[in-house]
Design a protein around this motif. Structure first.
Motif, PDB file in Angstrom:
ATOM      1  N   ARG A 210      18.681  53.187  16.767  1.00 22.57           N
ATOM      2  CA  ARG A 210      19.762  53.763  15.979  1.00 22.57           C
ATOM      3  C   ARG A 210      19.453  55.206  15.580  1.00 22.57           C
ATOM      4  O   ARG A 210      20.352  56.052  15.515  1.00 22.57           O
ATOM      5  N   ASN A 213      20.106  57.478  18.468  1.00 24.08           N
ATOM      6  CA  ASN A 213      21.548  57.617  18.685  1.00 24.08           C
ATOM      7  C   ASN A 213      22.247  58.286  17.514  1.00 24.08           C
ATOM      8  O   ASN A 213      23.483  58.417  17.517  1.00 24.08           O
ATOM      9  N   ALA A 215      22.565  57.114  14.481  1.00 23.12           N
ATOM     10  CA  ALA A 215      23.189  56.182  13.547  1.00 23.12           C
ATOM     11  C   ALA A 215      22.295  55.855  12.362  1.00 23.12           C
ATOM     12  O   ALA A 215      22.744  55.201  11.408  1.00 23.12           O
ATOM     13  N   ALA A 216      21.033  56.263  12.415  1.00 27.89           N
ATOM     14  CA  ALA A 216      20.093  56.024  11.317  1.00 27.89           C
ATOM     15  C   ALA A 216      19.401  57.316  10.961  1.00 27.89           C
ATOM     16  O   ALA A 216      19.158  58.180  11.824  1.00 27.89           O
ATOM     17  N   TYR A 418      23.632  44.917  10.659  1.00 25.80           N
ATOM     18  CA  TYR A 418      22.975  46.221  10.689  1.00 25.80           C
ATOM     19  C   TYR A 418      23.107  46.859  12.068  1.00 25.80           C
ATOM     20  O   TYR A 418      23.321  48.078  12.201  1.00 25.80           O
ATOM     21  N   ARG A 419      22.989  46.047  13.115  1.00 28.38           N
ATOM     22  CA  ARG A 419      23.139  46.565  14.477  1.00 28.38           C
ATOM     23  C   ARG A 419      24.535  47.127  14.692  1.00 28.38           C
ATOM     24  O   ARG A 419      24.717  48.119  15.411  1.00 28.38           O
ATOM     25  N   GLU A 420      25.504  46.496  14.038  1.00 28.32           N
ATOM     26  CA  GLU A 420      26.889  46.954  14.176  1.00 28.32           C
ATOM     27  C   GLU A 420      27.236  48.030  13.162  1.00 28.32           C
ATOM     28  O   GLU A 420      28.370  48.546  13.172  1.00 28.32           O
ATOM     29  N   GLY A 421      26.296  48.359  12.253  1.00 26.84           N
ATOM     30  CA  GLY A 421      26.549  49.397  11.273  1.00 26.84           C
ATOM     31  C   GLY A 421      27.265  48.929  10.037  1.00 26.84           C
ATOM     32  O   GLY A 421      27.660  49.765   9.197  1.00 26.84           O
TER      33      GLY A 421
END
Length: 478
Positions: A210, A213, A215-216, A418-421
């Motif tokens: 993440r 990418n 996202a984190a 969490y993987r999906e946000g």
């Protein structure tokens, strides 16, 4: 004069003939009184529900753990402390035999022969010789029971030592079982820590993806990296503790501490037995440590009898027979002589030593009785506490199992979110922490239940039964 010599021999012969009757009739036997129970046992155990049952002497087999059975067999055969205690029993037995010998007469024998030469003034040499042999018997009449009390004290001390051996045997078995279960729990905690680390590393891989990418954040990545480092750091101390417990277990079984293979076992496979003790009153006769204290009270009573008898006169009997000749190495045509003596002795003044000795013996018995009362109270407390812990830990283990199931399900769903946000990293870390804590607590609770069962078996006497107040576990072999 010949007639006086014959009269003396006749009287001595009569004494020797009456000696067996005096040996039998001149003895008072010490008979110990029953030890009073200083505590009234409770009517029932507060936590007892089912009807009680006897504890099996091989109670550890109820855990259905073959490896534990083998460990206990090794410990009973090779534990150095138990072997040393067995030698104490042997020594007490020898002391008992020595005390019993005081009730018997002492018999002695003597023999001598010799030759001497003398030179007269005229140059002549005169030589002569002599030979003699004799037998003597000395015996103290135990009119007041002093010697019998000495033997009674030695017998009670021997019994106490035997009971101490039985108590040490039960303690050893309980120590082996507890140490084994502690090692199993540490092994499981090591496995739990490794599984926790695997979860943390899996989450770290997800955060890294993440982060790459976008996202984190870097803070989330650093937070998870710190969590993984903490999880990895928790494993070595647990492995060290497990090695230490295994070393202690090997010492209990008489082996070198840090040699040998690591056992392959799982604490979850160990059965937890259901224990329903008999009524509290039976505890008094089912614990060897309490029996040992009773025996020491009997020995103290015998010491009091000894001290009382020491205040009275002592009566002794002695007799002797002697053969003698004026020849060297020959008893042909000997001269016979016999003697007998009946003695009476009494100490008139000793500065109060004997009366003080009696007062000390009486005070010592009072102290032992108070110690016995305290041990009884402690025994009832130990059983009640173990019963309460068993009930409490069983309920807590059931609840922790439910908590773990829900925590693992929450972690699985949180990882997906969490993987999906949909959830942040802190929520995920909290879910992980709940799983980790539940696993560790469940492992500890399993150990608590096993230790409570061991403690309850030990507090109930480990299946020990008193055999006529003397022997409980069979003879001790040298």
């Amino acid at each position: 004069m010949p007639w006086r010599r014959n009269k003396t021999m006749t009287m001595t012969a009569r004494i020797l003939v009456l000696l067996p009757a005096l040996l039998v009739g001149g003895c008072a036997t010490f008979t110990p009184e029953p030890v009073p129970l200083p505590v009234t046992p409770p009517e029932q155990w507060s936590a007892q529900i089912d009807e009680g049952q006897d504890i099996d002497a091989s109670w550890w087999q109820a855990f259905n753990d073959d490896y534990l059975n083998r460990l206990i067999d090794k410990a009973l055969a090779a534990n150095p402390d138990l072997a040393a205690t067995a030698q104490s029993v042997i020594q007490a037995d020898l002391q008992l035999q020595s005390a019993g010998a005081g009730l018997l007469p002492s018999v002695g024998a003597m023999a001598s022969t010799g030759r001497q030469a003398s030179r007269a003034s005229g140059g002549d040499t005169n030589s002569g010789g002599s030979t003699s042999a004799g037998l003597s018997v000395d015996y103290e009449l135990d009119l007041w029971g002093r010697l019998s009390a000495v033997e009674g004290a030695a017998l009670a001390s021997f019994q106490a030592t035997r009971f101490d051996y039985d108590a040490a045997r039960i303690t050893l078995i309980a120590s082996v079982a507890s140490t084994w279960f502690e090692w199993l729990e540490l092994q499981q905690r090591v496995e739990v820590a490794r599984n926790n680390l695997a979860i943390g590393e899996r989450t770290l891989a997800l955060v890294e993806v993440r982060f790459r990418n976008g996202a984190a954040s870097r803070a989330e990545l650093a937070r998870q990296q710190t969590s993984v480092l903490s999880l990895r750091n928790a494993v070595p101390p647990l492995e060290y503790q497990a090695r230490q417990r295994l070393a202690a277990l090997r010492v209990l079984t008489g082996e070198l501490p840090f040699e040998g293979d690591t056992p392959d076992a799982d604490i979850s496979e160990v059965s937890i037995p259901v224990i329903s003790p008999l009524a509290p009153a039976s505890l008094v006769t089912r614990r060897p440590d309490l029996a040992a204290q009773e025996a020491r009270l009997v020995a103290a009573s015998a010491d009091i009898e000894q001290a009382r008898a020491a205040l009275l006169p002592s009566v002794s009997l002695s007799a002797a027979v002697r053969l003698s000749t004026d020849s060297f190495l020959s008893l042909a045509d000997p001269t016979r002589s016999m003697s007998g003596l009946l003695g009476l002795s009494q100490s008139l003044f000793d500065g109060g030593q004997r009366r003080n000795a009696l007062a000390i013996s009486e005070s010592r018995r009072v102290a032992l009785l108070e110690g016995y009362r305290g041990s009884l109270l402690t025994a009832f407390q130990e059983v009640g506490d173990a019963l309460d812990r068993d009930s409490l830990f069983e309920l807590q283990e059931q609840r922790l199992q439910e908590i773990l199931v829900r925590a693992e399900e929450t972690l699985r769903l949180t990882e997906v979110r969490y993987r999906e946000g949909a959830d942040d990293l802190l929520t995920l870390l909290e879910s992980q922490r709940n799983v980790f804590d539940a696993r560790q607590q469940l492992s500890q609770m399993r150990l608590n239940r096993l230790i409570a069962a061991v403690d309850l078996y030990k507090a109930l006497g480990g299946g020990w039964q008193r055999d006529d107040g003397v022997v409980a576990t069979g003879p001790v072999e040298e």
